[in-house]
Enzyme design. Structure first.
Site, PDB file in Angstrom:
ATOM      1  N   SER A   1      -6.845  -8.267 -12.941  1.00 27.83           N
ATOM      2  CA  SER A   1      -7.610  -7.209 -13.517  1.00 27.83           C
ATOM      3  C   SER A   1      -6.480  -5.838 -14.145  1.00 27.83           C
ATOM      4  O   SER A   1      -6.716  -5.768 -15.374  1.00 27.83           O
ATOM      5  CB  SER A   1      -8.168  -6.116 -12.547  1.00 27.83           C
ATOM      6  OG  SER A   1      -7.564  -5.869 -11.312  1.00 27.83           O
TER       7      SER A   1
ATOM      8  N   SER B   1      -7.230 -13.089  -7.209  1.00 27.66           N
ATOM      9  CA  SER B   1      -6.338 -13.648  -5.831  1.00 27.66           C
ATOM     10  C   SER B   1      -5.334 -12.677  -5.326  1.00 27.66           C
ATOM     11  O   SER B   1      -4.736 -13.041  -4.668  1.00 27.66           O
ATOM     12  CB  SER B   1      -5.612 -14.964  -6.488  1.00 27.66           C
ATOM     13  OG  SER B   1      -4.628 -14.533  -7.523  1.00 27.66           O
ATOM     14  N   GLY B   2      -5.083 -11.572  -5.950  1.00 22.92           N
ATOM     15  CA  GLY B   2      -3.763 -10.705  -5.441  1.00 22.92           C
ATOM     16  C   GLY B   2      -2.721 -10.774  -6.533  1.00 22.92           C
ATOM     17  O   GLY B   2      -1.770 -10.221  -6.148  1.00 22.92           O
TER      18      GLY B   2
ATOM     19  N   HIS C   1       0.931  -1.171   0.029  1.00 20.75           N
ATOM     20  CA  HIS C   1      -0.100   0.306  -0.057  1.00 20.75           C
ATOM     21  C   HIS C   1       0.908   1.063  -0.187  1.00 20.75           C
ATOM     22  O   HIS C   1       0.126   2.137   0.243  1.00 20.75           O
ATOM     23  CB  HIS C   1      -1.128   0.191   1.135  1.00 20.75           C
ATOM     24  CG  HIS C   1      -2.138  -1.090   0.878  1.00 20.75           C
ATOM     25  ND1 HIS C   1      -3.417  -0.529   0.410  1.00 20.75           N
ATOM     26  CD2 HIS C   1      -2.104  -2.393   1.199  1.00 20.75           C
ATOM     27  CE1 HIS C   1      -3.914  -1.734   0.492  1.00 20.75           C
ATOM     28  NE2 HIS C   1      -3.275  -2.570   0.852  1.00 20.75           N
ATOM     29  N   THR C   2       1.969   0.990  -0.358  1.00 25.22           N
ATOM     30  CA  THR C   2       2.941   2.377  -0.481  1.00 25.22           C
ATOM     31  C   THR C   2       2.795   3.208  -1.664  1.00 25.22           C
ATOM     32  O   THR C   2       3.104   4.338  -1.801  1.00 25.22           O
ATOM     33  CB  THR C   2       4.443   1.882  -0.471  1.00 25.22           C
ATOM     34  OG1 THR C   2       4.580   1.056  -1.297  1.00 25.22           O
ATOM     35  CG2 THR C   2       4.722   1.615   1.140  1.00 25.22           C
TER      36      THR C   2
ATOM     37  N   ASP D   1       0.125  -2.123  -9.970  1.00 22.21           N
ATOM     38  CA  ASP D   1      -0.050  -3.305 -10.803  1.00 22.21           C
ATOM     39  C   ASP D   1       0.020  -2.993 -12.228  1.00 22.21           C
ATOM     40  O   ASP D   1       0.809  -4.079 -12.966  1.00 22.21           O
ATOM     41  CB  ASP D   1      -1.578  -3.705 -10.605  1.00 22.21           C
ATOM     42  CG  ASP D   1      -2.166  -3.717  -8.916  1.00 22.21           C
ATOM     43  OD1 ASP D   1      -1.063  -3.985  -8.131  1.00 22.21           O
ATOM     44  OD2 ASP D   1      -3.121  -3.968  -8.880  1.00 22.21           O
TER      45      ASP D   1
HETATM   46  C1  GLA Z   1      -3.718  -3.431  -4.939  1.00 22.54           C
HETATM   47  C2  GLA Z   1      -3.581  -2.185  -5.710  1.00 22.54           C
HETATM   48  C3  GLA Z   1      -2.285  -1.715  -5.737  1.00 22.54           C
HETATM   49  C4  GLA Z   1      -1.400  -1.612  -4.398  1.00 22.54           C
HETATM   50  C5  GLA Z   1      -1.636  -2.805  -3.717  1.00 22.54           C
HETATM   51  C6  GLA Z   1      -1.030  -2.966  -2.400  1.00 22.54           C
HETATM   52  O1  GLA Z   1      -2.959  -4.301  -5.881  1.00 22.54           O
HETATM   53  O2  GLA Z   1      -4.146  -2.224  -7.049  1.00 22.54           O
HETATM   54  O3  GLA Z   1      -2.137  -0.147  -6.365  1.00 22.54           O
HETATM   55  O4  GLA Z   1      -2.086  -0.712  -3.549  1.00 22.54           O
HETATM   56  O5  GLA Z   1      -3.087  -3.404  -3.658  1.00 22.54           O
HETATM   57  O6  GLA Z   1       0.085  -2.587  -2.371  1.00 22.54           O
END
Ligand code: GLA
Length: 391
Positions: free
Chosen positions: A131, A126-127, A37-38, A175
């Site tokens: 997307s 899933s992370g 989340h930086t 991302d």
């Molecule tokens: C998601 C968001 C990114 C980022 C991460 C956390 O993947 O799309 O922009 O903020 O969470 O680092």
């Protein structure tokens, strides 16, 4: 040379539309290695593109109707109209594509209708940023098919803006950046104040990254992502009242933050602490990696997870359990949740010669404790998005 997955996409395209695609664009998913989340706090992130990707095949067509299918998922082509792009159905996968088109149009560029098809070997929701991979592969395909040419940073911003405005999640640029700028066998260090890749950092020899999915649905649309972002912005704004040079949490270090402990709401303080320390961890990680000190790097991964658990509260019991197992199994030198959190994946840095056994053991232990059958995927850093074919 087409890969097997591209051949399948091309074949499905032909059987849907009776013609070959003009071109196929590819964009990979990503792993956030460190720097949670930086990005939207204008900070630093160490990330990698993975080899698993989304492929977008396209061929321009006539009229107002666009057709699109997703191989193996929504096989039959679905339709939408160019003149009503702004109309969205909540939860519809096509929103990611329509959002990109709206952003291209908002920038003053024209495009026509098209037939398209999508295929992906990325796990969804899933992370690993399925997307962003869809947005970037779509954007690249539209550029090539309609003679547009955005800079890579602009392309990333188009993907992000479509997510922010069309989907409604206030995500940062991580991302899309990782999907575009990823380098084979390398991590990338990004600075999200300057919006640039500062350098590539080699992945230490002899270690693998294993991705273990908690199987808890990670869907940022439903999550507390936007609330976390607001908290960070509130903390920065409060600190800025006393320190003129502070614009975002990027401008705050952990020592300075301590001076504000009593002045910030306790929740905002804890959120800010996570961000500020993550930024510091990313920079330390790069220097450890460059010195070959892999054990210290691994410890930072564990520290990051602990901070997610306690300060940012974007973990969940299942992810915490995966990290607990990581501490107890031989061969793992660091592990953490990766990406937005609230479910989704964890990454594990494991010695090569232990990797196979580790993957089996963590799956077994997780099943025993939670009753959940999970995947453990060996991931390699792959190259960034490209347009694989133009005839
Ligand atoms: C998601 C968001 C990114 C980022 C991460 C956390 O993947 O799309 O922009 O903020 O969470 O680092």
């Amino acid at each position: 040379m087409k890969t097997e997955i591209e051949r399948k996409l091309a074949a499905d395209f032909e059987s849907s539309y009776g013609k070959e695609p003009l071109l196929i664009a590819r964009a990979p998913g990503r792993l956030e290695i460190l720097g949670n989340h930086t990005d939207y706090n204008e900070g630093f992130v160490l990330s990698a593109a993975v080899e698993q990707s989304t492929f977008f095949a396209i061929s321009p067509s006539k009229g107002d109707i666009c057709r699109i299918f997703s191989s193996g998922w929504k096989d039959k082509p679905e339709e939408f109209s160019i003149s009503t792009l702004e109309e969205k159905t909540p939860g519809d996968w096509k929103n990611y594509v329509k959002g990109v088109l709206c952003e291209i149009r908002r920038r003053g560029f024209q495009f026509g209708s098209f037939d398209a098809g999508v295929i992906s070997d990325l796990p969804l929701s899933s992370g690993m940023s399925s997307s962003a991979a869809l947005e970037i592969s779509a954007c690249l395909a539209f550029e090539k098919a309609f003679g547009l040419d955005f800079s890579p940073v602009e392309r990333a911003k188009i993907g992000q803006a479509s997510e922010n405005k069309y989907i409604g999640v206030k995500t940062g640029l991580l991302d899309q950046f990782s999907s575009i700028f990823g380098k084979k066998d390398s991590l990338i260090l990004c600075d999200f104040r300057e919006n640039k890749v500062l350098r590539n950092v080699s992945i230490p020899q002899g270690y693998s990254i294993i991705v273990v999915n908690s199987m808890i649905k990670h869907d940022l649309v439903d999550s507390d992502y936007n609330t976390r972002r607001k908290s960070c912005e509130r903390a920065a704004a409060e600190i800025a009242k006393f320190a003129k040079n502070v614009r975002t949490l990027r401008d705050v270090d952990s020592k300075f933050l301590e001076e504000f402990r009593g002045k910030l709401h306790i929740v905002d303080y804890r959120r800010a602490r996570h961000i500020v320390e993550e930024n510091e961890r990313v920079l330390s990680a790069v220097s450890y990696l460059e010195k070959g000190d892999i054990l210290s790097f691994g410890k930072l991964l564990f520290d990051s997870h602990e901070s997610s658990r306690i300060n940012f509260e974007n973990s969940c019991p299942e992810l915490d359990y995966l990290i607990e197992i990581a501490h107890s199994l031989p061969g793992c030198i660091g592990a953490r949740l990766s990406g937005g959190g609230f479910g989704g994946i964890s990454i594990h840095l494991v010695k090569d010669d232990e990797a196979g056994k580790y993957a089996r053991r963590i799956q077994a232990a997780y099943l025993l404790k939670t009753g959940i059958k999970t995947d453990a995927l060996l991931c390699r850093a792959g190259g960034g998005a490209e347009c694989a074919e133009k005839k």
